[in-house]
Design a protein around this motif. Structure first.
Motif, PDB file in Angstrom:
ATOM      1  N   LEU A  20       0.847  -1.195   0.000  1.00 16.54           N
ATOM      2  CA  LEU A  20       0.000   0.000   0.000  1.00 16.54           C
ATOM      3  C   LEU A  20       0.876   1.236   0.000  1.00 16.54           C
ATOM      4  CD1 LEU A  20      -2.769   1.445   0.312  1.00 16.54           C
ATOM      5  CD2 LEU A  20      -2.476   1.202   2.802  1.00 16.54           C
ATOM      6  N   GLU A  21       0.686   2.102  -0.975  1.00 22.20           N
ATOM      7  CA  GLU A  21       1.377   3.391  -1.033  1.00 22.20           C
ATOM      8  C   GLU A  21       0.360   4.496  -0.799  1.00 22.20           C
ATOM      9  OE1 GLU A  21       4.107   4.254  -4.159  1.00 22.20           O
ATOM     10  OE2 GLU A  21       4.592   2.135  -4.500  1.00 22.20           O
ATOM     11  N   VAL A  22       0.697   5.437   0.068  1.00 22.48           N
ATOM     12  CA  VAL A  22      -0.202   6.533   0.410  1.00 22.48           C
ATOM     13  C   VAL A  22       0.459   7.855   0.013  1.00 22.48           C
ATOM     14  CG1 VAL A  22      -1.492   7.676   2.253  1.00 22.48           C
ATOM     15  CG2 VAL A  22      -1.163   5.176   2.320  1.00 22.48           C
ATOM     16  N   GLU A  23      -0.134   8.546  -0.960  1.00 19.01           N
ATOM     17  CA  GLU A  23       0.357   9.845  -1.424  1.00 19.01           C
ATOM     18  C   GLU A  23      -0.842  10.672  -1.860  1.00 19.01           C
ATOM     19  OE1 GLU A  23       4.071  10.008  -3.714  1.00 19.01           O
ATOM     20  OE2 GLU A  23       3.894   7.822  -3.920  1.00 19.01           O
ATOM     21  N   ASN A  24      -0.592  11.896  -2.327  1.00 20.50           N
ATOM     22  CA  ASN A  24      -1.747  12.667  -2.768  1.00 20.50           C
ATOM     23  C   ASN A  24      -2.274  12.160  -4.102  1.00 20.50           C
ATOM     24  OD1 ASN A  24      -0.410  13.956  -4.946  1.00 20.50           O
ATOM     25  ND2 ASN A  24       0.057  15.774  -3.765  1.00 20.50           N
ATOM     26  N   MET A  25      -3.435  12.635  -4.483  1.00 22.73           N
ATOM     27  CA  MET A  25      -4.145  12.095  -5.642  1.00 22.73           C
ATOM     28  C   MET A  25      -3.315  12.183  -6.918  1.00 22.73           C
ATOM     29  SD  MET A  25      -7.741  13.369  -7.328  1.00 22.73           S
ATOM     30  CE  MET A  25      -6.963  14.800  -8.097  1.00 22.73           C
ATOM     31  N   THR A  26      -2.628  13.284  -7.121  1.00 26.16           N
ATOM     32  CA  THR A  26      -1.842  13.465  -8.338  1.00 26.16           C
ATOM     33  C   THR A  26      -0.745  12.417  -8.449  1.00 26.16           C
ATOM     34  OG1 THR A  26      -2.275  15.857  -8.294  1.00 26.16           O
ATOM     35  CG2 THR A  26      -0.419  15.095  -9.623  1.00 26.16           C
ATOM     36  N   ALA A  27      -0.065  12.144  -7.340  1.00 24.31           N
ATOM     37  CA  ALA A  27       1.010  11.144  -7.343  1.00 24.31           C
ATOM     38  C   ALA A  27       0.461   9.748  -7.588  1.00 24.31           C
ATOM     39  CB  ALA A  27       1.771  11.195  -6.016  1.00 24.31           C
ATOM     40  N   ILE A  28      -0.684   9.417  -6.982  1.00 23.61           N
ATOM     41  CA  ILE A  28      -1.274   8.095  -7.176  1.00 23.61           C
ATOM     42  C   ILE A  28      -1.678   7.909  -8.635  1.00 23.61           C
ATOM     43  CG2 ILE A  28      -3.230   6.602  -6.602  1.00 23.61           C
ATOM     44  CD1 ILE A  28      -1.078   6.792  -4.421  1.00 23.61           C
ATOM     45  N   ALA A  29      -2.307   8.915  -9.236  1.00 23.73           N
ATOM     46  CA  ALA A  29      -2.710   8.822 -10.640  1.00 23.73           C
ATOM     47  C   ALA A  29      -1.496   8.628 -11.543  1.00 23.73           C
ATOM     48  CB  ALA A  29      -3.490  10.072 -11.048  1.00 23.73           C
ATOM     49  N   GLN A  30      -0.414   9.320 -11.245  1.00 24.51           N
ATOM     50  CA  GLN A  30       0.811   9.187 -12.041  1.00 24.51           C
ATOM     51  C   GLN A  30       1.357   7.769 -11.970  1.00 24.51           C
ATOM     52  OE1 GLN A  30       2.382  11.343 -14.068  1.00 24.51           O
ATOM     53  NE2 GLN A  30       4.011   9.883 -14.506  1.00 24.51           N
ATOM     54  N   LYS A  31       1.325   7.172 -10.784  1.00 26.93           N
ATOM     55  CA  LYS A  31       1.876   5.818 -10.625  1.00 26.93           C
ATOM     56  C   LYS A  31       0.982   4.758 -11.255  1.00 26.93           C
ATOM     57  CE  LYS A  31       4.890   6.665  -6.703  1.00 26.93           C
ATOM     58  NZ  LYS A  31       5.381   6.192  -5.392  1.00 26.93           N
ATOM     59  N   VAL A  32      -0.331   4.964 -11.231  1.00 23.65           N
ATOM     60  CA  VAL A  32      -1.219   4.039 -11.937  1.00 23.65           C
ATOM     61  C   VAL A  32      -0.988   4.168 -13.440  1.00 23.65           C
ATOM     62  CG1 VAL A  32      -3.632   3.480 -12.457  1.00 23.65           C
ATOM     63  CG2 VAL A  32      -2.955   4.001 -10.105  1.00 23.65           C
ATOM     64  N   ARG A  33      -0.814   5.382 -13.914  1.00 19.96           N
ATOM     65  CA  ARG A  33      -0.559   5.616 -15.340  1.00 19.96           C
ATOM     66  C   ARG A  33       0.728   4.919 -15.783  1.00 19.96           C
ATOM     67  NH1 ARG A  33       0.489  10.621 -15.083  1.00 19.96           N
ATOM     68  NH2 ARG A  33      -1.681  11.274 -14.966  1.00 19.96           N
ATOM     69  N   ASN A  34       1.744   4.913 -14.904  1.00 20.90           N
ATOM     70  CA  ASN A  34       3.039   4.323 -15.246  1.00 20.90           C
ATOM     71  C   ASN A  34       3.131   2.849 -14.870  1.00 20.90           C
ATOM     72  OD1 ASN A  34       4.037   6.695 -16.314  1.00 20.90           O
ATOM     73  ND2 ASN A  34       4.974   7.367 -14.405  1.00 20.90           N
TER      74      ASN A  34
END
Length: 297
Positions: free
Chosen positions: A124-138
């Motif tokens: 589980l990684e916890v970060e703000n929404m922008t960071a989570i979206a970036q990591k799902v995209r990558n």
């Protein structure tokens, strides 16, 4: 078949890092071997996947088109490998959650998921929404749980549950005695808010449209608990998800403020890459989150 799964792994690692040295290190192989494998892959099909400038590699348009398909194929191969090796259809699951969800909802879901699937390995990684979206995209994360909305064309957004923000203050703050806040109260107050890029801030800014430029934003903080501590110290008033404030309201050191003129309702969402292979682990995670226990709490 003219390509190997190893060649695809090298292609994807290089696309992620845009650096052959880092890609080779990630895959525990020499840089020369990684370079030769990538070169062979391109020569076999008479294509170029990267634009090269010296030692710099930049994924080109063809590489971007093929990357998502390669990611999906590797995901399926890894799932099959787990099935063979662990006799389990779950395997590893990489979950990301924006801060409010990650700190107040996701941990209990992870615990329940692992109780129901003891052979599964969940990170589980916890970060703000922008960071989570970036990591799902990558493809660094299999699935994300976010508090705001994203219009990223590469991501699929799935509704999860309702939520709402609540404005609050110290019990001794002058506004605590008011039955409801007026527009002038909002403008005159000092606000302690989440940072831009967070789902909570996105909802707050939308709710305050029309008077947002007139608000005094005294402090911006990334962490929910830091905002609550600052409000407890009477440095201003805050606005956070209701799920983060229930315990503080029960203790009485913080109190909610009524703002009937503003709508703070919002939705929580799952996000996945549109080309992501839906493994059994992902499907079971979605089903657990969408069960009544976690939708209605």
């Amino acid at each position: 078949m003219k390509y190997s799964l190893r060649q695809l792994e090298i292609f994807l690692a290089t696309a992620h890092h845009e650096n052959l040295t880092l890609a080779a290190k990630e895959l525990a192989m020499s840089q020369s071997a990684a370079s030769e494998a990538l070169k062979t892959l391109e020569q076999q099909f008479d294509i170029q996947l990267f634009d090269r400038a010296g030692k710099s590699l930049k994924l080109n348009e063809l590489g971007r088109q093929l990357r998502s398909k390669a990611e999906a194929l590797i995901d399926q191969a890894r799932t099959l490998e787990h099935d063979f090796r662990l006799h389990s259809d779950i395997g590893d699951l990489k979950v990301g959650a924006s801060l409010s969800i990650g700190n107040y909802l996701a941990v209990s879901i992870v615990a329940q998921f692992m109780r129901e699937n003891p052979l599964a390995k969940v990170s589980l990684e916890v970060e703000n929404m922008t960071a989570i979206a970036q990591k799902v995209r990558n493809y660094s994360l299999d699935i994300g749980l976010i508090e705001g909305e994203t219009n990223d064309p590469e991501l699929q957004t799935i509704f999860w549950r309702k939520d709402e923000l609540v404005t609050f203050c110290n019990a001794d703050h002058p506004l605590a005695k008011k039955a409801k806040l007026s527009e002038q109260d909002l403008i005159e107050a000092s606000w302690i808010l989440r940072e831009k890029g967070s789902g909570t801030r996105q909802t707050f800014d939308w709710a305050m449209r029309g008077i947002l430029p007139e608000l005094t934003i005294a402090i911006e903080l990334q962490h929910t608990e830091a905002i609550k501590r600052a409000v407890e110290a009477n440095l201003g008033i805050g606005c956070l998800s209701k799920i983060t404030l229930n315990d503080a309201f029960k203790r009485g050191n913080l109190v909610p403020l009524a703002i009937p003129s503003r709508n703070f309702e919002r939705n929580l969402y799952f996000i996945l890459h549109k080309e992501k292979y839906r493994s059994a682990g992902i499907e079971k995670w979605l089903a657990l989150c969408q069960s009544a226990e976690y939708v209605n709490q």
